[in-house]
Structures are given as structure tokens and as C-alpha cells.
Design a protein around this motif. Structure first.
Motif, short mmCIF file in Angstrom:
data_model
loop_
_atom_site.label_atom_id
_atom_site.label_comp_id
_atom_site.label_asym_id
_atom_site.label_seq_id
_atom_site.Cartn_x
_atom_site.Cartn_y
_atom_site.Cartn_z
N TYR A 1 36.41 26.64 29.94
CA TYR A 1 37.83 27.00 29.86
C TYR A 1 38.48 26.81 31.23
CZ TYR A 1 41.98 29.17 27.94
OH TYR A 1 43.24 29.39 27.49
N GLN A 2 39.65 26.19 31.22
CA GLN A 2 40.39 25.95 32.45
C GLN A 2 41.40 27.09 32.65
OE1 GLN A 2 39.28 23.09 34.21
NE2 GLN A 2 37.82 23.28 32.50
N PHE A 3 41.06 28.01 33.51
CA PHE A 3 41.90 29.19 33.74
C PHE A 3 43.04 28.84 34.69
CE2 PHE A 3 37.78 30.95 32.55
CZ PHE A 3 38.13 31.90 31.61
N THR A 4 44.26 29.17 34.29
CA THR A 4 45.44 28.85 35.09
C THR A 4 45.76 29.96 36.08
OG1 THR A 4 46.91 29.91 33.49
CG2 THR A 4 46.44 27.56 33.15
N LYS A 5 46.69 29.67 36.97
CA LYS A 5 47.15 30.66 37.94
C LYS A 5 47.70 31.89 37.23
CE LYS A 5 50.94 29.74 40.38
NZ LYS A 5 51.85 29.26 41.46
N PHE A 6 48.41 31.69 36.13
CA PHE A 6 48.99 32.79 35.37
C PHE A 6 47.90 33.69 34.80
CE2 PHE A 6 50.60 34.35 31.19
CZ PHE A 6 51.61 35.17 31.64
N VAL A 7 46.89 33.10 34.19
CA VAL A 7 45.81 33.89 33.58
C VAL A 7 45.04 34.65 34.66
CG1 VAL A 7 43.63 33.76 32.32
CG2 VAL A 7 45.60 32.42 31.55
N LYS A 8 44.75 33.99 35.76
CA LYS A 8 44.04 34.67 36.86
C LYS A 8 44.85 35.85 37.38
CE LYS A 8 41.58 30.52 38.43
NZ LYS A 8 41.41 29.54 39.54
N PHE A 9 46.16 35.68 37.45
CA PHE A 9 47.02 36.75 37.93
C PHE A 9 46.98 37.94 36.97
CE2 PHE A 9 51.24 38.77 38.54
CZ PHE A 9 51.15 39.05 39.90
N LEU A 10 46.93 37.69 35.66
CA LEU A 10 46.83 38.78 34.68
C LEU A 10 45.51 39.52 34.85
CD1 LEU A 10 48.31 37.28 31.37
CD2 LEU A 10 49.48 38.44 33.25
N VAL A 11 44.42 38.78 35.10
CA VAL A 11 43.13 39.42 35.34
C VAL A 11 43.20 40.30 36.59
CG1 VAL A 11 40.70 39.03 35.91
CG2 VAL A 11 41.81 37.62 34.16
N LYS A 12 43.86 39.79 37.62
CA LYS A 12 44.03 40.56 38.85
C LYS A 12 44.83 41.84 38.59
CE LYS A 12 45.72 40.11 43.63
NZ LYS A 12 46.39 39.20 44.60
N ALA A 13 45.90 41.73 37.82
CA ALA A 13 46.72 42.90 37.48
C ALA A 13 45.89 43.94 36.75
CB ALA A 13 47.92 42.48 36.65
N LYS A 14 44.97 43.47 35.94
CA LYS A 14 44.11 44.39 35.18
C LYS A 14 43.22 45.22 36.11
CE LYS A 14 40.70 44.20 31.42
NZ LYS A 14 41.32 45.27 30.62
N MET A 15 42.92 44.69 37.28
CA MET A 15 42.08 45.40 38.24
C MET A 15 42.82 46.53 38.95
SD MET A 15 39.11 43.98 37.99
CE MET A 15 39.57 43.92 36.25
N ASP B 1 33.44 41.72 38.13
CA ASP B 1 32.67 40.51 38.42
C ASP B 1 33.46 39.25 38.06
OD1 ASP B 1 30.48 42.01 39.26
OD2 ASP B 1 29.61 42.08 37.24
N ILE B 2 34.11 39.30 36.91
CA ILE B 2 34.89 38.14 36.46
C ILE B 2 36.07 37.89 37.39
CG2 ILE B 2 36.40 37.31 34.61
CD1 ILE B 2 34.42 38.57 32.62
N TYR B 3 36.75 38.97 37.80
CA TYR B 3 37.86 38.84 38.75
C TYR B 3 37.39 38.17 40.03
CZ TYR B 3 40.87 40.44 42.57
OH TYR B 3 41.65 40.50 43.70
N LEU B 4 36.29 38.65 40.59
CA LEU B 4 35.77 38.07 41.83
C LEU B 4 35.39 36.60 41.64
CD1 LEU B 4 33.43 40.99 43.07
CD2 LEU B 4 35.76 40.44 43.83
N LYS B 5 34.82 36.28 40.48
CA LYS B 5 34.40 34.90 40.21
C LYS B 5 35.60 33.98 40.06
CE LYS B 5 30.83 32.47 37.64
NZ LYS B 5 29.67 32.64 36.73
N LEU B 6 36.63 34.42 39.36
CA LEU B 6 37.82 33.59 39.16
C LEU B 6 38.53 33.30 40.47
CD1 LEU B 6 39.39 35.07 35.88
CD2 LEU B 6 38.26 32.86 36.15
N PHE B 7 38.52 34.26 41.38
CA PHE B 7 39.24 34.10 42.65
C PHE B 7 38.33 33.61 43.78
CE2 PHE B 7 42.38 36.49 40.36
CZ PHE B 7 43.59 36.06 40.89
N GLY B 8 37.03 33.43 43.48
CA GLY B 8 36.12 32.91 44.47
C GLY B 8 35.94 33.81 45.67
N ILE B 9 35.91 35.12 45.45
CA ILE B 9 35.73 36.07 46.55
C ILE B 9 34.45 36.86 46.32
CG2 ILE B 9 38.14 36.26 47.22
CD1 ILE B 9 38.48 38.61 45.44
N ASP B 10 33.89 37.42 47.39
CA ASP B 10 32.59 38.09 47.32
C ASP B 10 32.70 39.57 46.99
OD1 ASP B 10 31.27 35.73 48.00
OD2 ASP B 10 31.54 36.10 50.14
N THR B 11 33.76 40.20 47.45
CA THR B 11 33.87 41.63 47.22
C THR B 11 35.33 42.06 47.21
OG1 THR B 11 33.11 43.82 47.95
CG2 THR B 11 33.75 42.23 49.66
#
Length: 461
Positions: free
Chosen positions: A98-112, A197-207
Motif C-alpha cells: 500500500y502506498q501511504f500518502t502524506k494525508f494518511v500518514k498525518f491522520l496516523v500521527k494525529a491518532k498518536m 510502531d506503525i507510526y514510527l515505521k511510516l515516518f521513518g523514525i526510531d522513537t
């Protein structure tokens, strides 16, 4: 702003910041989808950034002070004719998945960060047909609800649920370890990733240390998919000219529209300070200012039971008189407008405890006319003509429907968009006069003048 993450609840508070923001805050707390309409250069996208700056906590702030972490700009392109550019798509080419867009990643971030308001600015939203690329979001905005608590059976007023817009299986695929397989079944091993874990993976960050522990350890994304987080506010900027698409009534019915044309040019000076981060105490006031409490009219009636009977009588009656004026046109209002009218009254009752109920109803009706009803109206002289039989039947003498509608619009005292600091003289010279917020009566008169001059009228300039 309610939390829809593992029932992590926060206090429901309201804070009306400045008079100049009142219409925006009231609209957002009534529905998390706004259209900001007006000519180019009136600050439509800027005010979305301003809200993000004012409510952004320190742990989401960028070092350069240019882009708050709770803000996302999506530039709409003219070739968007389906939702793939916004919501992504599944691809079997190259790196399949699945090709996750900037919009979808932002929604995942908001969920955090469920206690912080997150703002999506869809810039030049109508460069493409909105009802095509935004169809899924338009649909789920109408099915938001407070779910029942599975343990107590009571309605959970601190949680808002929607259907998912990204299926859970696409997030489960992120858990796959492609190089390791079960030797017996041949299936790919999967790690049970948490939402964190998914949030960190989508944004390519470690912690990320600032995610609430209970929020981060949820598995909503891999079990239920991605719903629209309740702390997300979607605001589209709109220019109505020959390069853009007209809005269908389906879109306008599902949004709150605020017109941003003109204004006092002198108010530009000093505006750069509005795009700066605030001290922690002020941040919290702004964060609370976007809290949404109601999804349905029944919740308003329950919360304000002392005036429920009057609201049930008067609010439908006010809209029915408007429908009489619009009878036979495609512009009559229905249950959705009544629901949002009631919610807006509820929001204003919460914030204006000392204001008379009749004044609140009038102010809310003025807002609903400007934000929900008038943006749907357009047509030629024939569309607004009243037959002699109909006028005699209802005992009215108006020349056309717009004149009738203007008479039904409430009389609202002039509302300044700036407040005078306590202790200061309110008298100002003509050159320093405060901005005036247009009322529904004034907007209808503008539409009448356009009809008389051009034999055609609409809400949009």
C-alpha cells in the motif's frame, strides 16, 4: 475534541479566545469540515496555520518555527478525479504494498496525540471535483457517532467513532518480515505492531517519547483500520473563478462555509506575530478551544434539558419558515441542517451562559444561513419568482424569494471582529475602525442586488 484511541479521555473544556475567531471556533466545534471561501490573498490558508501555531505543544514544534507538527498542507491538483492521491492505493509494482500518502500518514500521527488538534489545509480545494477525490471523507463525516461502552452499555461521550477509510489489512502488511517464513506453512512471519510502531515505521523514525503509553500500545490500525481521528479538523480553501469547479450541493451540505472577502487592510500589520508558538498555558487554552462535544441534536437536548422543549419547538419552526420561502426550489433544507443548527445552538449555550436563549438562537440561525443555506442558492430571476397564487395562499407580498428570505433572517447587532482590551476606550477614528462581520441579512441583500443587476445571483462573488 474527543479521543477515539483506546478510550483515552481528556477533560471537555471550552475557551473562546478572541472575538475575531468566534465564527471559526463555533463552526469547527459544530463540524470538523470547513470551507474558507474568498478572493486570493485574504488569508484563507494562513488562518489554518495560525490555528496550528497557537495550539501546537512544544514536543510537536519544529526548530525553525515555520511548520507546526500538527499542521499539514495538501495542495490539490486539477487532475485529481479519484481518492488515490489523497488516500493512497495498493501497488504491485516495484516495492509492492500500500502506498501511504502524506494525508494518511498525518491522520496516523494525529491518532498518536488525541488531545491535540491537528489541522489539514486542502489548498485550492476546488481545482478538482471535490465530490470525486473527497468522496470517502464526505461519507464518513456523516456517520460520526459516540459509541456505546461495551462494558457499561452507556454512550461514551468522550469517544467519537467513524468507519475506517484505510483497511486494516494494509497496516498488517507493514508487520510482515519478508525474509522469514514458517517452514511448515510457508507463510510470512508477522510482527504484532502496535499503533505506535506503525507510526514510527511510516515516518521513518526510531522513537517518540511524547506518545501516551496507553495510546501507543493500542492495535487499532491492524485490527480496525484507520478511521478519521476526532482531533482532526479539515479546512479547504476555495477560490470561485473560471479556473475552478463549482461545488455540488452534496459538498456544501456537508461543510461549514465561511466567506473571507475584503476586510480592513490595516489589520494585516502585526499579523506575523500570529504565526509564532505560544507559551504552554496559552497553548492549552487554544487546544481546549477546538474541543467538540456533540455529534447529534439529541445530545444537545440531553445536555440542555432545561430548554429542550423550546429547542424542539422553535428550531424546526424557524427552518420551516425558511423552507416556505424556498418551496419548489432545490434549496429547501432538511434534517442535516436541523441537526447542525441544533448542535451550533448547543455549542453557543455552552460558551455563553449569560446570553439569552433567544439571542443565541438568532445568532446560530444567522450563522447557519451564512454557512449552510445561502452557499447552496443560485439561479436566475425565474428561479426566485413567486407566483400570485402562492403569495395569496401564504399571505405574503414579497417580490421574490430572496426578499422573503431576507425578512426571515434574524436582526443581528453589529459584531466587531476585534475585542477592545479591558480598560481601553472603544472610540476609534474612521481610519482605525474595527472590521465588521457581514450578517445574513446583508449577504442576502448583496445577492438581491446581484440578481437585479445581472438577472442571476449566487452566494459566491
Amino acid at each position: 475534541m474527543s479521543s477515539n484511541n483506546c478510550n483515552i479521555n481528556g477533560p471537555i473544556e471550552t475557551y473562546l479566545v478572541k472575538t475575531k475567531y468566534r465564527s471559526y471556533l463555533t463552526a469547527i466545534k459544530s463540524k470538523p469540515f470547513l470551507l474558507l471561501a474568498g478572493i486570493s490573498g485574504t488569508g484563507k490558508s494562513r488562518i489554518v496555520r495560525e490555528f496550528a501555531f497557537k495550539s501546537c505543544p512544544k514536543y510537536l514544534q519544529d526548530k525553525n518555527g515555520t511548520t507546526p507538527g500538527n499542521y499539514c498542507m495538501i495542495e490539490v491538483k486539477p487532475n485529481w478525479h479519484d481518492s488515490t492521491e489523497l488516500l493512497g492505493y495498493y501497488s504491485r509494482l516495484g516495492k509492492a504494498g500500500y502506498q501511504f500518502t502524506k494525508f494518511v500518514k498525518f491522520l496516523v500521527k494525529a491518532k498518536m496525540f488525541p488531545k491535540i488538534p491537528f489541522f489539514v489545509c486542502l489548498d485550492e480545494m476546488n481545482l478538482a471535483p471535490v465530490e470525486q477525490y473527497f468522496a470517502e471523507i464526505l461519507s464518513i463525516l456523516e456517520i460520526r457517532k459516540h459509541p456505546k461502552n461495551t462494558e457499561t452499555g452507556e454512550v461514551d461521550m468522550d469517544t467519537v467513532k467513524t468507519e475506517s477509510i484505510i483497511d486494516a489489512r494494509y497496516f498488517r502488511e507493514l508487520s510482515e518480515v519478508s525474509t522469514a517464513k514458517n517452514t511448515q506453512t510457508g507463510e510470512t512471519y508477522k510482527n504484532k505492531l502496535t499503533d505506535r510502531d506503525i507510526y514510527l515505521k511510516l515516518f521513518g523514525i526510531d522513537t517518540e517519547e511524547d506518545i501516551d503509553e496507553e495510546v501507543g500500545k493500542c492495535h487499532d490500525l491492524t485490527t480496525e483500520g484507520l478511521a478519521l481521528p476526532d482531533n482532526v479538523v479539515i479546512i479547504g480553501t476555495v477560490n470561485m473563478d473560471d479556473t475552478t469547479h463549482q461545488f455540488s450541493r452534496k459538498v456544501i451540505d456537508r461543510a461549514m462555509t465561511i466567506e473571507m472577502n475584503g476586510g480592513n487592510l490595516r489589520s494585516m500589520f502585526g499579523g506575523s506575530r500570529d504565526l509564532e508558538y505560544l507559551p504552554e498555558g496559552e497553548q492549552k487554552k487554544w487546544q481546549n478551544a477546538f474541543t467538540r462535544r456533540y455529534v447529534t441534536a439529541d445530545e444537545v437536548l440531553e445536555a440542555h434539558s432545561e430548554v429542550a422543549d423550546k429547542l424542539m419547538d422553535e428550531l424546526p419552526a424557524r427552518l420551516e419558515t425558511i423552507n416556505n420561502a424556498l418551496k419548489g426550489t432545490p434549496f429547501e433544507v432538511s434534517y442535516r441542517v436541523l441537526n447542525e443548527f441544533t448542535i451550533m445552538v448547543g455549542v453557543m449555550l455552552d460558551e455563553n451562559r449569560d446570553m439569552e436563549l433567544d439571542d443565541i438562537i438568532n445568532q446560530a440561525l444567522n450563522n447557519i444561513l451564512l454557512m449552510k443555506i445561502l452557499p447552496r442558492i443560485e439561479g436566475d430571476a425565474e428561479m426566485f419568482a413567486l407566483s400570485r397564487d402562492y403569495k395569496e395562499k401564504l399571505g405574503v407580498s414579497y417580490n421574490n424569494r430572496l426578499e422573503w428570505l431576507k425578512e426571515l433572517a434574524p436582526d443581528i447587532q453589529e459584531v466587531s471582529t476585534e475585542e477592545t482590551p479591558e480598560g481601553e476606550d472603544d472610540a476609534k477614528s474612521p481610519n482605525e475602525s474595527k472590521e465588521h462581520q457581514q450578517t445574513a441579512k446583508e449577504k442576502i441583500q448583496e445577492m438581491i442586488d446581484r440578481l437585479n443587476n445581472q438577472e442571476y445571483t449566487r452566494f459566491w462573488p
